[in-house]
Design a protein around this motif. Structure first.
Motif, PDB file in Angstrom:
ATOM      1  N   ALA A  24      45.630 -43.226 -30.400  1.00  0.00           N
ATOM      2  CA  ALA A  24      45.381 -41.825 -31.270  1.00  0.00           C
ATOM      3  C   ALA A  24      44.029 -41.185 -30.575  1.00  0.00           C
ATOM      4  N   ILE A  25      42.987 -41.774 -30.515  1.00  0.00           N
ATOM      5  CA  ILE A  25      41.865 -41.124 -30.111  1.00  0.00           C
ATOM      6  C   ILE A  25      42.048 -40.845 -28.840  1.00  0.00           C
ATOM      7  N   GLY A  26      42.618 -41.578 -27.933  1.00  0.00           N
ATOM      8  CA  GLY A  26      42.719 -41.531 -26.309  1.00  0.00           C
ATOM      9  C   GLY A  26      43.555 -40.203 -26.356  1.00  0.00           C
ATOM     10  N   LEU A  42      52.148 -33.984 -23.474  1.00  0.00           N
ATOM     11  CA  LEU A  42      52.248 -35.452 -23.468  1.00  0.00           C
ATOM     12  C   LEU A  42      51.262 -36.219 -24.013  1.00  0.00           C
ATOM     13  N   ALA A  43      50.192 -35.912 -23.919  1.00  0.00           N
ATOM     14  CA  ALA A  43      48.906 -36.532 -24.568  1.00  0.00           C
ATOM     15  C   ALA A  43      49.039 -36.142 -26.116  1.00  0.00           C
ATOM     16  N   LEU A  44      49.353 -35.142 -26.637  1.00  0.00           N
ATOM     17  CA  LEU A  44      49.491 -35.051 -28.083  1.00  0.00           C
ATOM     18  C   LEU A  44      50.851 -35.707 -28.387  1.00  0.00           C
ATOM     19  N   ALA A  45      51.885 -35.878 -27.842  1.00  0.00           N
ATOM     20  CA  ALA A  45      52.908 -36.726 -28.347  1.00  0.00           C
ATOM     21  C   ALA A  45      52.396 -38.063 -28.548  1.00  0.00           C
ATOM     22  N   ALA A  47      49.609 -39.362 -29.305  1.00  0.00           N
ATOM     23  CA  ALA A  47      48.558 -39.331 -30.509  1.00  0.00           C
ATOM     24  C   ALA A  47      49.596 -39.029 -31.896  1.00  0.00           C
ATOM     25  N   PHE A  48      50.474 -38.334 -31.551  1.00  0.00           N
ATOM     26  CA  PHE A  48      51.351 -38.169 -32.689  1.00  0.00           C
ATOM     27  C   PHE A  48      52.044 -39.687 -33.309  1.00  0.00           C
TER      28      PHE A  48
END
Length: 174
Positions: A24-26, A42-45, A47-48
């Motif tokens: 999540a943090i990464g 993609l990074a947000l997905a 984290a979600f």
């Protein structure tokens, strides 16, 4: 302090929490650091989805399911459609930012160190958590009895926002 780390990592649930928290943090840091919008989505997905894993660890399966369904699925797809519907001129490559990347790493390591120290020194009293038998039914009762007006207003607001995004994208096309 090393004994605390070993005791923490002796439980599989704690290791799973640690992995999901790092993801999540990464994902959040990468979302802010990437320059291409598709990579950001993609990074947000990631984290979600890792947040949904944390919800499962908290015995909130319904919230985890909604997190994957709405945020990781629908919002990520909506963002990708938004990217595809807008015009992008020849994107120039950004220059390398070594000072920015160094400061970013120092800040992230400092934050990790502060959080690690705070977690290691806090004294929490252990307690038992009793989850309700059917938390999905309780959420449904609250949602459709006490909070039905805000629920309907949010659905109308999201529909208007989606139609507005289509109108703006069509206007740019013409």
């Amino acid at each position: 302090m090393l004994a605390n780390i070993v005791a923490f990592l002796s439980s599989g649930e704690n290791v799973t929490f640690f992995i999901f928290a790092l993801l999540a943090i990464g994902g959040s840091i990468f979302m802010l650091s990437f320059t291409k919008v598709v990579h950001m989505v993609l990074a947000l997905a990631v984290a979600f989805i890792s947040l949904a894993g944390l919800y499962v660890l908290l015995d909130a399966e319904f919230v985890a399911f909604v997190q994957v369904l709405i945020y990781a699925g629908a919002i990520s797809i909506l963002m990708i459609f938004g990217i595809m519907m807008t015009k992008h001129q020849g994107e120039e490559e950004e220059p390398k930012r070594p000072v920015y990347n160094t400061l970013l790493f120092i800040g992230a390591a400092g934050l990790f160190g502060i959080l690690f120290y705070a977690i290691q020194t806090v004294n929490l009293s252990p307690g038992e958590f009793e989850a309700p038998q059917d938390n999905t039914m309780e959420i449904g009762k609250l949602l459709f009895n006490q909070h039905v007006i805000p629920f309907e207003l949010m659905s109308v607001l999201l529909t208007v926002a989606f139609i507005g995004a289509i109108v703006v994208a069509k206007r740019e096309e013409d």
